[in-house]
Design a protein around this motif. Structure first.
Motif, PDB file in Angstrom:
ATOM      1  N   ASP A   6       0.839  -1.267  -0.079  1.00 20.19           N
ATOM      2  CA  ASP A   6       0.003  -0.058   0.005  1.00 20.19           C
ATOM      3  C   ASP A   6       1.028   1.228   0.037  1.00 20.19           C
ATOM      4  OD1 ASP A   6      -2.056  -1.717   0.312  1.00 20.19           O
ATOM      5  OD2 ASP A   6      -2.685  -1.325   2.214  1.00 20.19           O
ATOM      6  N   GLN A   7       1.925   1.118   0.656  1.00 24.51           N
ATOM      7  CA  GLN A   7       2.933   2.487   0.901  1.00 24.51           C
ATOM      8  C   GLN A   7       3.501   2.443  -0.448  1.00 24.51           C
ATOM      9  OE1 GLN A   7       3.122   4.406   3.620  1.00 24.51           O
ATOM     10  NE2 GLN A   7       4.226   5.714   2.085  1.00 24.51           N
ATOM     11  N   GLU A 146      -0.271  -6.995  -8.300  1.00 18.93           N
ATOM     12  CA  GLU A 146       0.551  -5.983  -9.343  1.00 18.93           C
ATOM     13  C   GLU A 146      -0.678  -5.546 -10.325  1.00 18.93           C
ATOM     14  OE1 GLU A 146       5.158  -7.717  -9.699  1.00 18.93           O
ATOM     15  OE2 GLU A 146       3.624  -9.042 -10.140  1.00 18.93           O
ATOM     16  N   VAL A 147      -1.458  -6.512 -10.937  1.00 16.45           N
ATOM     17  CA  VAL A 147      -2.638  -6.242 -11.687  1.00 16.45           C
ATOM     18  C   VAL A 147      -3.423  -5.136 -10.902  1.00 16.45           C
ATOM     19  CG1 VAL A 147      -4.576  -7.251 -12.700  1.00 16.45           C
ATOM     20  CG2 VAL A 147      -2.473  -8.714 -12.624  1.00 16.45           C
ATOM     21  N   TYR A 148      -3.851  -5.245  -9.768  1.00 21.95           N
ATOM     22  CA  TYR A 148      -4.828  -4.410  -9.181  1.00 21.95           C
ATOM     23  C   TYR A 148      -3.927  -3.299  -9.065  1.00 21.95           C
ATOM     24  CZ  TYR A 148      -8.479  -2.993  -6.059  1.00 21.95           C
ATOM     25  OH  TYR A 148      -9.576  -2.074  -5.450  1.00 21.95           O
ATOM     26  N   GLY A 149      -2.792  -3.183  -8.764  1.00 26.61           N
ATOM     27  CA  GLY A 149      -1.948  -1.789  -8.379  1.00 26.61           C
ATOM     28  C   GLY A 149      -1.932  -1.105  -9.800  1.00 26.61           C
ATOM     29  N   LEU A 150      -1.540  -1.857 -10.858  1.00 31.05           N
ATOM     30  CA  LEU A 150      -1.612  -1.089 -12.159  1.00 31.05           C
ATOM     31  C   LEU A 150      -2.979  -0.666 -12.647  1.00 31.05           C
ATOM     32  CD1 LEU A 150       0.902  -0.729 -14.158  1.00 31.05           C
ATOM     33  CD2 LEU A 150       0.044  -2.623 -15.427  1.00 31.05           C
ATOM     34  N   LEU A 273      -7.023   2.757  -0.112  1.00 27.40           N
ATOM     35  CA  LEU A 273      -5.750   2.509   0.592  1.00 27.40           C
ATOM     36  C   LEU A 273      -4.449   2.420  -0.250  1.00 27.40           C
ATOM     37  CD1 LEU A 273      -7.116  -0.206   2.956  1.00 27.40           C
ATOM     38  CD2 LEU A 273      -6.111   1.842   3.671  1.00 27.40           C
ATOM     39  N   LEU A 274      -4.723   2.167  -1.727  1.00 19.89           N
ATOM     40  CA  LEU A 274      -3.632   2.200  -2.488  1.00 19.89           C
ATOM     41  C   LEU A 274      -3.241   3.795  -2.871  1.00 19.89           C
ATOM     42  CD1 LEU A 274      -4.528  -0.948  -4.567  1.00 19.89           C
ATOM     43  CD2 LEU A 274      -2.584  -0.576  -3.156  1.00 19.89           C
TER      44      LEU A 274
END
Length: 748
Positions: A6-7, A146-150, A273-274
Motif C-alpha cells: 500500500d505504501q 500487481e495487476v490491481y496496483g497497475l 488504501l492504494l
C-alpha cells in the motif's frame, strides 16, 4: 507485507501527482510517468498507448522499448495484445506473450526480449482512452496485487488525461484532445439547421485530484458520501412506496441493493488504501463494473449497468459538489448536447435552445415530439458526442442530414452559414404567402393545417398561415408530469388551445401512448414489438377511466364551440365503434349534469394501419373525418420499423404500391363523402405534398415551418395536370414515380 505494498502504491501515486502539477508539456509528463512506473514495479518496460482516433492506438511513451518507435508504432482496435485490452476493457496478464492468441510482433520496438506482459485499460466511465503496459525479461505472470496496483495507476492516468495533462502541442505528436474538428453522423430527429455553442445537459464530473494524500481522511469522506446517498435512495424508496407497487419499485429495489452493497464499499476502501482519492475510487469501480457488465450476454445484467451508473454519478456529485448547476453560464446560442433527455427537462429549456443533439433517442421519442413543437433541429444517435464536446464549443447542427459539426473548420462553418442564410431568405419569401390560399394554377385548392402538441405551438398558427390544427397531440401533457393530470387541468389547457386558435378548427387526438411513448407513472409493457402492441386506442379501451376523463375535459373545454375528436391507431371498425359509444355516453352524462355543451361535435379517426383501408363502407360512413397517419401507415405497409435506421429510409413514399393504397383510401372516402387529410412528415415535403394533392387528398397537416414551401409549390403548378402524370406513371407499371413527377416539375 500488505502495508508495504500500500505504501509503495501511494508513493508511486504521489510521484504521479507531482508530475501532474509540475510545469512541462504532455510528452515530458508521459516520459516521466513511464519511467516512474517501471521503477516502482521493478520492470524493464513500461509503455503508454493512447487512442489517435476511435479505431487506432499509438505508442505515445515508453521506458525500455526503442525510443524511435514512439509515435510510429500503431495498432488497430483489437489488434495484438494491446488492441485486445483496448477492445475488451479487460487486462491481459501472461508470462509468454508470443504464445497468446492474437499476439502481434512489432520488431521496431525491440520488445522480443520481454516475454512477460501485463496490459490494463486506461478508461474513464466507459470512455476508452488507451492502454498501460508493463513488461519484463523474466518469463512470469504478474501477481494479483500487481495487476490491481497497475489498474489503480491506470485510473489516475485516465483522470490526468481528462484534466488535459497529456494534451498535444506543436512541439510533439500527441493527440490534441477536445481540440480537433469532429463530425458526427447521426439521424434526423427534427429537420432544420442551426449554429451555436455546446450546452451540456449533464456536465461531466471532473475529478480534480485523483490522488489522496490521507487514506483515513479519504475513507471518511467516502463513508459520509455513501451515507448521504443511502439516505437519498431510502427517501426515494419511501415516497415511491406510497404510490403503490409497480416496475418503478423494482428499479428502486436495485438502487437500494447497490447503495447498501458492502462489497462495493469494500472495493472502494481498498482503492483508497492504494492511494486514490474518494471520488477517483468511485470512478474506478464504476469503470470496472462497466467493463464487466457491457460484455454480459444477459440483457437484465446490461440494464443494471444504467442503475449502477446513475448511482455512481449521484455519489460523485455528492463528493465533488458538482451538481447539474455547476455555475457555468449558458451561451447566447445554446445547442443542447446530452445522452438522452425527458420531455419535461427539454421543455424547461424552452425556446432559448437553438438545437438539440442526443446520443440516444428515436424519431418518435418524447424529445423529438417536443423539438418539433419548439421548432428546433434535432439530431439523434450522435454516438460519443457527450464524451468529445465541452461547454462553449462551437457546433453546427444539420437536422436535415442528421449531421453535427463540432468545432468546425472555418470553410465548413462558412458553407453552413450560407445554407442558413438561404433558408432564412426562403422563409421570408414564404411569409408573403401567409394569407393566400394554397390554390394551384388549375384552380384546385388544398387546405394546409399544422401539427401541434403544446401551447408553445399555437403562435405558429397565425404566423405560418395554417388554416387550423390538423393534429393536436394530447399525450404531451401526460408525458411531462409525474402523475395523471386532473380533469380540471386538462379542461383548462384545451380551453386555452381553442382560445388561441381563434375559431380555427383544432383536431384533438385522444391519448396516443404506448410503443415509444411510455408515461412515467405507467408500468412499461415488456413487448417484443411495442409499435404493434398495446398502444393508443387499445390502451384507451382497456383503461377506460383515463379515456373517459380526457373526453370529459374536451367536452367541457369546447363550450359553445365546435369540438373535433380523433381516435388514434384504430385497426378495426369495432374499436372505433366502442370509442365512439364511450364519447356519446360522456356527452349524455354532461348534458344530464346540466353542463353547457359544444356547439357541434365531429368525430374522426387516424388511419394508420392498412387493415382500415379495407374496412366496411359503414365504417367510413360513421366517421365525420379521416386522417391518414402517414408515419405509421408507411412503416406497417412496408414492414419497416421507422426506429430502425437500416430500413426506415429504404422505402420511398412515392413508391407506386403505397400510392395505390392511398388512391384506394381516397376513393373509399369520396364514396362515403367523408373529408380526408394526410398527417405526417411526408405532408411537409413539397414534392410528396403535391403528389398527395394530385391523388385527391385536399387537406394536409404538417409542422408549421413546412407550410410556406408547400404552399409556394402548389401555387405555381397545376394539380390536375400532375394528376394525369401520376395516373399515367402508375398505369405504366413503374415501381416508383418520383422521377416522372420531378421531371414534370422541372419543366414547369
Amino acid at each position: 507485507m500488505q502495508d508495504r505494498k500500500d505504501q509503495d502504491s501511494r508513493t508511486l501515486l504521489k510521484r504521479l501527482k507531482d508530475i501532474l502539477s509540475a510545469a512541462g508539456g504532455g510528452q515530458d509528463r508521459l516520459d516521466q510517468i513511464t519511467h516512474n512506473i517501471a521503477d516502482s514495479m521493478r520492470t524493464q518496460v513500461c509503455s503508454i498507448y493512447l487512442f489517435r482516433d476511435a479505431e487506432t492506438l499509438e505508442l505515445s511513451a515508453t521506458e525500455g522499448l526503442r525510443a524511435e518507435s514512439v509515435h510510429r508504432t500503431r495498432l488497430r482496435l483489437g489488434e495484438g495484445l494491446v488492441g485486445r485490452v483496448a477492445r475488451t476493457g479487460r487486462f491481459v496478464n501472461t508470462g509468454n506473450a508470443p504464445s497468446e492468441p492474437g499476439f502481434r510482433f512489432m520488431p521496431e520496438t525491440g520488445e522480443e526480449v520481454f516475454p512477460s506482459f501485463l496490459g490494463v485499460p486506461i478508461q474513464r466511465v466507459g470512455e476508452k482512452l488507451g492502454v498501460l503496459v508493463v513488461q519484463s525479461r523474466d518469463a512470469r505472470q504478474f501477481s494479483e496485487d500487481e495487476v490491481y496496483g497497475l489498474e489503480v495507476v491506470a485510473m489516475v492516468l485516465a483522470e490526468m488525461t481528462e484534466l488535459g495533462a497529456f494534451k498535444g502541442s506543436q512541439m510533439d505528436n500527441l493527440p490534441l484532445v477536445h481540440r480537433f474538428p469532429q463530425m458526427f453522423r447521426g439521424s434526423t430527429g427534427q429537420e432544420g439547421v442551426s449554429e451555436g455553442n455546446v450546452w451540456l445537459h449533464e456536465p461531466r464530473v471532473v475529478v480534480a485530484n485523483p490522488v489522496g494524500d490521507d487514506p483515513e481522511k479519504e475513507q471518511a469522506r467516502l463513508h459520509a458520501g455513501v451515507e448521504r446517498l443511502r439516505e437519498t435512495v431510502d427517501t426515494m424508496f419511501a415516497a415511491a412506496a406510497m404510490v403503490g407497487d409497480g416496475e418503478h419499485m423494482e428499479v428502486l429495489e436495485t438502487y437500494k441493493m447497490f447503495a447498501h452493497s458492502r462489497s462495493w464499499l469494500k472495493r472502494m476502501e481498498e482503492d483508497i488504501l492504494l492511494g486514490l482519492s474518494a471520488e477517483a475510487a468511485v470512478e474506478k469501480e464504476q469503470s470496472s463494473a462497466r467493463s464487466r457488465l457491457e460484455l454480459a450476454a444477459d440483457p437484465y445484467l446490461r440494464d443494471r449497468l444504467h442503475d449502477l451508473d446513475d448511482l455512481s454519478n449521484r455519489l460523485l456529485r455528492i463528493l465533488t459538489g458538482q451538481g447539474v448547476d455547476t455555475g457555468a453560464e449558458m451561451p447566447a446560442n445554446p445547442i443542447l448536447v446530452a445522452r438522452n433527455i425527458g420531455p419535461a427537462e427539454l421543455l424547461e429549456y424552452g425556446r432559448k435552445l437553438k438545437g438539440v443533439v442526443l446520443e440516444e433517442g428515436s424519431v418518435g421519442s418524447h424529445a423529438a415530439i417536443v423539438a418539433r413543437a419548439l421548432a428546433i433541429p434535432l439530431v439523434i444517435h450522435a454516438a460519443r458526442i457527450t464524451t468529445e464536446a465541452l461547454n462553449g464549443d462551437s457546433v453546427l447542427v444539420d437536422g436535415d442530414q442528421g449531421i453535427v459539426h463540432l468545432r468546425p473548420e472555418e470553410s465548413v462553418a462558412a458553407a453552413f452559414r450560407d445554407k442558413i442564410a438561404m433558408q432564412a431568405e426562403a422563409q421570408s419569401r414564404y411569409a408573403s404567402l401567409r394569407d393566400l390560399p394554397a390554390t394551384g394554377t388549375c384552380g384546385e385548392t388544398v387546405q394546409l393545417y399544422m401539427n401541434a402538441g403544446l401551447m408553445a405551438d399555437l403562435p405558429s398558427l397565425e404566423g405560418s398561415g395554417a388554416e387550423g390544427v390538423g393534429l393536436f397531440r394530447t399525450e404531451l401533457q401526460f408525458l411531462i408530469r409525474n402523475h395523471v393530470p386532473r380533469r380540471s387541468e386538462l379542461a383548462a389547457l384545451y380551453r386555452r388551445v381553442l382560445d388561441n386558435a381563434h375559431e380555427k378548427p383544432v383536431m384533438f387526438r385522444t391519448l396516443d401512448i404506448g410503443s415509444d411513448k411510455v408515461l412515467p407513472y405507467m408500468k412499461p409493457q415488456d413487448e417484443p414489438n411495442p409499435a404493434m402492441g398495446w398502444r393508443a386506442i387499445r390502451v384507451g379501451l382497456d383503461k377506460r377511466g383515463v379515456l373517459r376523463m380526457q373526453l370529459q375535459a374536451l367536452i367541457r373545454a369546447a363550450v359553445g364551440r365546435p369540438l373535433h375528436v380523433m381516435f388514434p391507431f384504430v385497426a378495426d371498425i369495432t374499436e372505433y365503434d366502442a370509442a365512439y359509444r364511450i364519447l356519446m355516453q360522456e356527452v349524455a352524462r354532461e348534458q344530464r349534469l346540466g353542463h353547457d355543451m359544444p356547439s357541434d361535435i365531429r368525430v374522426g379517426t387516424m388511419l394508420e394501419t392498412p387493415s382500415l383501408a379495407f374496412a366496411p363502407k359503414r365504417f367510413f360512413e360513421m366517421c365525420d373525418f379521416v386522417s391518414i397517419g402517414g408515419n405509421d401507415l408507411k412503416q406497417f405497409f412496408f414492414a419497416a420499423d421507422r426506429e430502425n435506421e437500416r430500413v426506415r429510409r429504404r422505402y420511398d413514399t412515392l413508391n407506386s404500391s403505397f400510392l395505390m393504397l392511398l388512391k384506394q383510401i381516397v376513393a373509399r372516402c369520396e364514396d362515403a363523402r367523408v373529408p380526408l387529410s394526410f398527417c405526417g412528415e411526408d405532408a411537409g415535403r413539397p414534392i410528396e405534398a403535391l403528389t398527395f394533392a394530385a391523388l385527391g387528398i385536399r387537406r394536409l397537416s404538417m409542422r408549421p415551418a413546412s407550410i410556406g414551401p408547400v404552399k409556394h409549390l402548389i401555387r405555381h403548378v397545376s394539380i390536375t395536370e400532375l394528376a394525369q402524370v401520376v395516373d399515367e406513371a402508375l398505369d405504366s407499371g413503374m415501381p416508383n414515380i418520383r422521377r416522372p413527377v420531378t421531371e414534370w416539375l422541372a419543366r414547369q
